[in-house]
Design a protein around this motif. Structure first.
Motif, PDB file in Angstrom:
ATOM      1  N   ALA A   1       0.837  -1.194   0.000  1.00  9.99           N
ATOM      2  CA  ALA A   1       0.000   0.000   0.000  1.00  9.99           C
ATOM      3  C   ALA A   1       0.871   1.242   0.000  1.00  9.99           C
ATOM      4  CB  ALA A   1      -0.938   0.008   1.215  1.00  9.99           C
ATOM      5  N   VAL A   2       0.316   2.315  -0.533  1.00 11.38           N
ATOM      6  CA  VAL A   2       0.953   3.628  -0.549  1.00 11.38           C
ATOM      7  C   VAL A   2      -0.081   4.658  -0.097  1.00 11.38           C
ATOM      8  CG1 VAL A   2       2.575   3.032  -2.390  1.00 11.38           C
ATOM      9  CG2 VAL A   2       0.343   4.014  -2.977  1.00 11.38           C
ATOM     10  N   PRO A   3       0.348   5.841   0.356  1.00 17.25           N
ATOM     11  CA  PRO A   3      -0.628   6.883   0.723  1.00 17.25           C
ATOM     12  C   PRO A   3      -1.493   7.290  -0.461  1.00 17.25           C
ATOM     13  CG  PRO A   3       1.532   7.388   1.633  1.00 17.25           C
ATOM     14  CD  PRO A   3       1.725   6.223   0.711  1.00 17.25           C
ATOM     15  N   GLU A   4      -2.730   7.687  -0.172  1.00 18.10           N
ATOM     16  CA  GLU A   4      -3.661   8.076  -1.225  1.00 18.10           C
ATOM     17  C   GLU A   4      -3.139   9.248  -2.056  1.00 18.10           C
ATOM     18  OE1 GLU A   4      -7.412   8.866   0.558  1.00 18.10           O
ATOM     19  OE2 GLU A   4      -8.067   6.774   0.510  1.00 18.10           O
ATOM     20  N   SER A   5      -2.412  10.169  -1.424  1.00 24.49           N
ATOM     21  CA  SER A   5      -1.935  11.351  -2.138  1.00 24.49           C
ATOM     22  C   SER A   5      -0.867  11.036  -3.167  1.00 24.49           C
ATOM     23  CB  SER A   5      -1.378  12.370  -1.139  1.00 24.49           C
ATOM     24  OG  SER A   5      -0.302  11.813  -0.399  1.00 24.49           O
ATOM     25  N   SER A   6      -0.298   9.834  -3.146  1.00 27.41           N
ATOM     26  CA  SER A   6       0.788   9.506  -4.076  1.00 27.41           C
ATOM     27  C   SER A   6       0.273   8.989  -5.415  1.00 27.41           C
ATOM     28  CB  SER A   6       1.710   8.458  -3.455  1.00 27.41           C
ATOM     29  OG  SER A   6       1.003   7.253  -3.205  1.00 27.41           O
TER      30      SER A   6
ATOM     31  N   PRO B   1       7.812   8.300 -13.665  1.00 22.28           N
ATOM     32  CA  PRO B   1       6.370   8.007 -13.697  1.00 22.28           C
ATOM     33  C   PRO B   1       6.141   6.531 -14.020  1.00 22.28           C
ATOM     34  CG  PRO B   1       6.951   9.890 -15.083  1.00 22.28           C
ATOM     35  CD  PRO B   1       8.231   9.200 -14.740  1.00 22.28           C
ATOM     36  N   ARG B   2       5.309   5.868 -13.220  1.00 26.51           N
ATOM     37  CA  ARG B   2       5.085   4.433 -13.424  1.00 26.51           C
ATOM     38  C   ARG B   2       3.598   4.115 -13.263  1.00 26.51           C
ATOM     39  NH1 ARG B   2       8.544   0.418  -9.844  1.00 26.51           N
ATOM     40  NH2 ARG B   2      10.189   1.704 -10.815  1.00 26.51           N
ATOM     41  N   ALA B   3       3.055   3.407 -14.240  1.00 24.54           N
ATOM     42  CA  ALA B   3       1.655   2.987 -14.176  1.00 24.54           C
ATOM     43  C   ALA B   3       1.490   1.851 -13.175  1.00 24.54           C
ATOM     44  CB  ALA B   3       1.176   2.544 -15.560  1.00 24.54           C
ATOM     45  N   VAL B   4       0.415   1.877 -12.416  1.00 25.64           N
ATOM     46  CA  VAL B   4       0.146   0.857 -11.403  1.00 25.64           C
ATOM     47  C   VAL B   4      -1.306   0.435 -11.494  1.00 25.64           C
ATOM     48  CG1 VAL B   4       1.931   1.660  -9.814  1.00 25.64           C
ATOM     49  CG2 VAL B   4      -0.365   2.632  -9.672  1.00 25.64           C
ATOM     50  N   LYS B   5      -1.601  -0.708 -10.892  1.00 27.95           N
ATOM     51  CA  LYS B   5      -2.964  -1.187 -10.737  1.00 27.95           C
ATOM     52  C   LYS B   5      -3.319  -1.109  -9.258  1.00 27.95           C
ATOM     53  CE  LYS B   5      -3.023  -4.347 -14.694  1.00 27.95           C
ATOM     54  NZ  LYS B   5      -3.229  -5.751 -15.138  1.00 27.95           N
ATOM     55  N   ILE B   6      -4.423  -0.431  -8.961  1.00 30.14           N
ATOM     56  CA  ILE B   6      -4.794  -0.210  -7.573  1.00 30.14           C
ATOM     57  C   ILE B   6      -5.940  -1.130  -7.172  1.00 30.14           C
ATOM     58  CG2 ILE B   6      -4.016   2.181  -7.677  1.00 30.14           C
ATOM     59  CD1 ILE B   6      -6.922   3.045  -7.866  1.00 30.14           C
ATOM     60  N   GLY B   7      -6.098  -1.274  -5.845  1.00 26.97           N
ATOM     61  CA  GLY B   7      -7.168  -2.107  -5.296  1.00 26.97           C
ATOM     62  C   GLY B   7      -8.020  -1.327  -4.323  1.00 26.97           C
ATOM     63  N   ARG B   8      -8.101  -1.837  -3.119  1.00 22.85           N
ATOM     64  CA  ARG B   8      -8.969  -1.217  -2.122  1.00 22.85           C
ATOM     65  C   ARG B   8      -8.369   0.071  -1.575  1.00 22.85           C
ATOM     66  NH1 ARG B   8      -9.450  -5.824   2.155  1.00 22.85           N
ATOM     67  NH2 ARG B   8      -7.226  -5.890   1.652  1.00 22.85           N
ATOM     68  N   ARG B   9      -9.264   0.938  -1.071  1.00 26.60           N
ATOM     69  CA  ARG B   9      -8.883   2.181  -0.425  1.00 26.60           C
ATOM     70  C   ARG B   9      -9.422   2.186   0.995  1.00 26.60           C
ATOM     71  NH1 ARG B   9      -8.273   6.699  -4.404  1.00 26.60           N
ATOM     72  NH2 ARG B   9      -8.411   5.806  -6.479  1.00 26.60           N
ATOM     73  N   GLY B  10      -8.647   2.742   1.901  1.00 24.37           N
ATOM     74  CA  GLY B  10      -9.118   2.854   3.272  1.00 24.37           C
ATOM     75  C   GLY B  10      -8.028   3.308   4.202  1.00 24.37           C
ATOM     76  N   GLY B  11      -8.428   4.086   5.207  1.00 26.94           N
ATOM     77  CA  GLY B  11      -7.460   4.542   6.194  1.00 26.94           C
ATOM     78  C   GLY B  11      -6.397   5.456   5.634  1.00 26.94           C
TER      79      GLY B  11
ATOM     80  N   PHE C   1      -4.863   5.000   2.743  1.00 31.10           N
ATOM     81  CA  PHE C   1      -3.936   4.244   1.910  1.00 31.10           C
ATOM     82  C   PHE C   1      -4.675   3.590   0.752  1.00 31.10           C
ATOM     83  CE2 PHE C   1      -1.771   4.583   5.935  1.00 31.10           C
ATOM     84  CZ  PHE C   1      -0.435   4.772   5.586  1.00 31.10           C
ATOM     85  N   ILE C   2      -3.930   3.243  -0.295  1.00 31.83           N
ATOM     86  CA  ILE C   2      -4.456   2.567  -1.470  1.00 31.83           C
ATOM     87  C   ILE C   2      -3.629   1.314  -1.710  1.00 31.83           C
ATOM     88  CG2 ILE C   2      -4.876   2.723  -3.952  1.00 31.83           C
ATOM     89  CD1 ILE C   2      -5.284   5.647  -3.696  1.00 31.83           C
ATOM     90  N   GLU C   3      -4.308   0.211  -1.953  1.00 30.70           N
ATOM     91  CA  GLU C   3      -3.615  -1.045  -2.258  1.00 30.70           C
ATOM     92  C   GLU C   3      -3.044  -0.998  -3.673  1.00 30.70           C
ATOM     93  OE1 GLU C   3      -4.602  -5.837  -2.735  1.00 30.70           O
ATOM     94  OE2 GLU C   3      -6.186  -4.400  -2.248  1.00 30.70           O
ATOM     95  N   ILE C   4      -1.774  -1.408  -3.817  1.00 30.71           N
ATOM     96  CA  ILE C   4      -1.100  -1.499  -5.110  1.00 30.71           C
ATOM     97  C   ILE C   4      -0.985  -2.976  -5.467  1.00 30.71           C
ATOM     98  CG2 ILE C   4       0.954  -0.956  -6.449  1.00 30.71           C
ATOM     99  CD1 ILE C   4      -0.625   1.479  -5.638  1.00 30.71           C
ATOM    100  N   ARG C   5      -1.689  -3.383  -6.507  1.00 35.63           N
ATOM    101  CA  ARG C   5      -1.692  -4.795  -6.904  1.00 35.63           C
ATOM    102  C   ARG C   5      -0.635  -5.119  -7.936  1.00 35.63           C
ATOM    103  NH1 ARG C   5      -8.255  -6.099  -7.281  1.00 35.63           N
ATOM    104  NH2 ARG C   5      -8.674  -5.770  -5.047  1.00 35.63           N
ATOM    105  N   ASP C   6      -0.177  -4.129  -8.691  1.00 34.58           N
ATOM    106  CA  ASP C   6       0.843  -4.399  -9.713  1.00 34.58           C
ATOM    107  C   ASP C   6       1.534  -3.081 -10.066  1.00 34.58           C
ATOM    108  OD1 ASP C   6       2.355  -5.793 -11.554  1.00 34.58           O
ATOM    109  OD2 ASP C   6       0.910  -5.551 -13.176  1.00 34.58           O
TER     110      ASP C   6
END
Length: 472
Positions: free
Chosen positions: A380-385, A406-416, A418-423
């Motif tokens: 996970a990374v902070p939402e602001s990133s 700059p790097r493309a990512v795939k995100i998952g759930r959000r909460g607290g 933070f955002i989940e980074i799946r790839d």
């Protein structure tokens, strides 16, 4: 005396002229030279004679009819820049970019329409590995901050409104199964709390009295054999008429058939409905009392259709009544109803709540907060990133020494927060969490400038001219 005054005036005039010449000589960047000198020099641009922030590439008049003043190149003001030019002379110049940030480049030195020199872009300022390089001063001014990506549990909360409802299994109805007359009604009203076994009313029913007399005859008879079976049958008849067990036990003990029968509360609870009135006749099936136990209630909440995939039976839920600020009740999801409301696009979820203080009342509005976290840590990374355009999500990876990728990512759930980074990202890689939009804008600008520079270096003049014309 007149001669002395004339000499003094001439001396003052000469001093002022000399002083004025020295002052304007120090400001020769904006000085307008004599007619002969002006004819031998080419102005860089023309400025407004009244000092307004207006410029022109050629001669022009302002609104007052005054001529714009020419501004010439002054070597004196450019001498301080010579050491910097000499320091950069050892590096290879890739191209020259517009000093105002416009997407316009040139392979050779030139000036823009305002007379400003194009800025040289040196080798090493831009790299071909997809990264962006910023100076330490720009990083400090923009407030760039970075944090490493780490593995931690994502706490995702689903919020939904709902209401408090009675537990269907804790509601009792007192109704007559035969025609009866109410002889007496206890002093209980709607909303009164009653205990199990508390008397509610006394009734007379010919059917109940006949069954009681029949049962008394069987238990006082000395005959054995078939009478025993008849005794069990007469007792079952009283049970079928819903005569309380306490009344039947009293007949067994006293051997007296009562004329009126006392009806009691079957459970602890509150009286939701009272239809019993002294002296009234109650037909079979008439509801006289309805009593509910509210020590345990249900919270029925409406969860949005988009959140159904993240909730399961057994998840903890925090319920906050709108009537009690700051007070919460804890429960778990017991049932997810298998139907979606076609109008509101929500599904109903049931949460069982303990209500020992009877604070939760039926039809009370509540807000539910469902914790959908599974406890397993994820990257996970902070939402602001995360730079999210809706169709594309990316982060800026801090490569160190002022370089950002700059790097493309795939995100998952959000909460607290933070955002989940799946790839697209590995644990420990630092991502920009502050001023990333400014860096992204800088990256887009430099990418555009580089594209124009490559277009101007193409061998085909026709293609290059078409590109520049299309840009204009």
């Amino acid at each position: 005396m007149n001669t002395q005054r004339l000499l003094t005036a001439l001396a003052l005039t000469g001093g002022l002229a000399f002083g004025g010449f020295g002052y304007w000589a120090g400001r020769s960047v904006h000085a307008e030279p004599t007619t002969a000198a002006a004819a031998a020099r080419t102005p860089l641009y023309y400025r407004d004679p009244d000092g307004a922030p207006l410029w022109s590439a050629g001669p022009k008049k302002n609104e007052s009819g005054r001529d714009y003043l020419p501004v010439y190149d002054d070597k004196a003001t450019r001498d301080p820049l010579k050491p910097k030019q000499r320091a950069d002379a050892s590096r290879k110049i890739l191209y020259y970019r517009n000093p105002m940030g416009l997407p316009d480049t040139s392979p050779v030195p030139k000036k823009d329409s305002m007379g400003m020199d194009y800025v040289a872009v040196f080798e090493g300022d831009e790299v071909d590995d997809g990264t962006l390089k910023l100076s330490p001063g720009k990083i400090q001014r923009t407030g760039v901050k970075s944090e490493p990506a780490e593995r931690l549990p994502i706490h995702v909360s689903v919020k939904a409104p709902g209401t408090i409802q009675l537990d269907e299994r804790r509601v009792s109805v007192i109704a007559m199964r035969a025609e009866s007359f109410l002889q007496k009604v206890a002093d209980v009203t709607t909303g009164t709390r009653v205990k199990a076994g508390q008397p509610l009313m006394e009734i007379y029913s010919s059917a109940v009295a006949s069954a009681a007399a029949d049962y008394l005859a069987t238990i006082t008879s000395n005959t054995v054999g078939s009478v025993e079976k008849y005794r069990r049958g007469s007792r079952q008849r009283l049970t079928n008429l819903a005569v309380p067990e306490q009344v039947i036990s009293e007949i067994d003990k006293s051997h007296v058939a009562p004329v009126t029968v006392r009806w009691s509360s079957p459970r602890d609870g509150i009286v939701l409905e009272r239809n019993a009135i002294e002296g009234m006749r109650a037909n079979a099936g008439d509801v006289l009392f309805r009593i509910a136990d509210i020590s345990v209630v249900w919270a029925l909440v409406d969860v949005a259709e988009r959140d159904l995939g993240s909730i399961t039976v057994g998840q903890p839920v925090s319920i906050r009544p709108r009537s009690f600020s700051g007070q919460t009740f804890s429960g778990k999801i017991s049932v997810i109803y298998p139907q979606v409301n076609r109008d509101t696009r929500t599904a109903r979820v049931r949460i069982e709540l303990a209500n020992p203080d009877f604070a939760l009342l039926p039809d009370m509005y509540v807000d539910a907060n469902i914790d959908t976290a599974d406890g397993a840590p994820v990257l996970a990374v902070p939402e602001s990133s995360v730079l999210d355009t809706g169709r594309r999500q990316a982060v800026l990876v801090d490569k160190g020494e002022g370089r950002f990728e700059p790097r493309a990512v795939k995100i998952g759930r959000r909460g607290g927060g933070f955002i989940e980074i799946r790839d697209g990202l590995a644990a420990g890689e630092a991502v920009v969490t502050s001023a990333n939009f400014l860096i992204d804008a800088e990256s887009n600008l430099k990418a555009a400038l580089k594209g124009f520079a490559e277009a101007t270096q193409q061998p085909s003049d026709g293609a290059s001219g078409y590109a520049m014309g299309d840009h204009k």
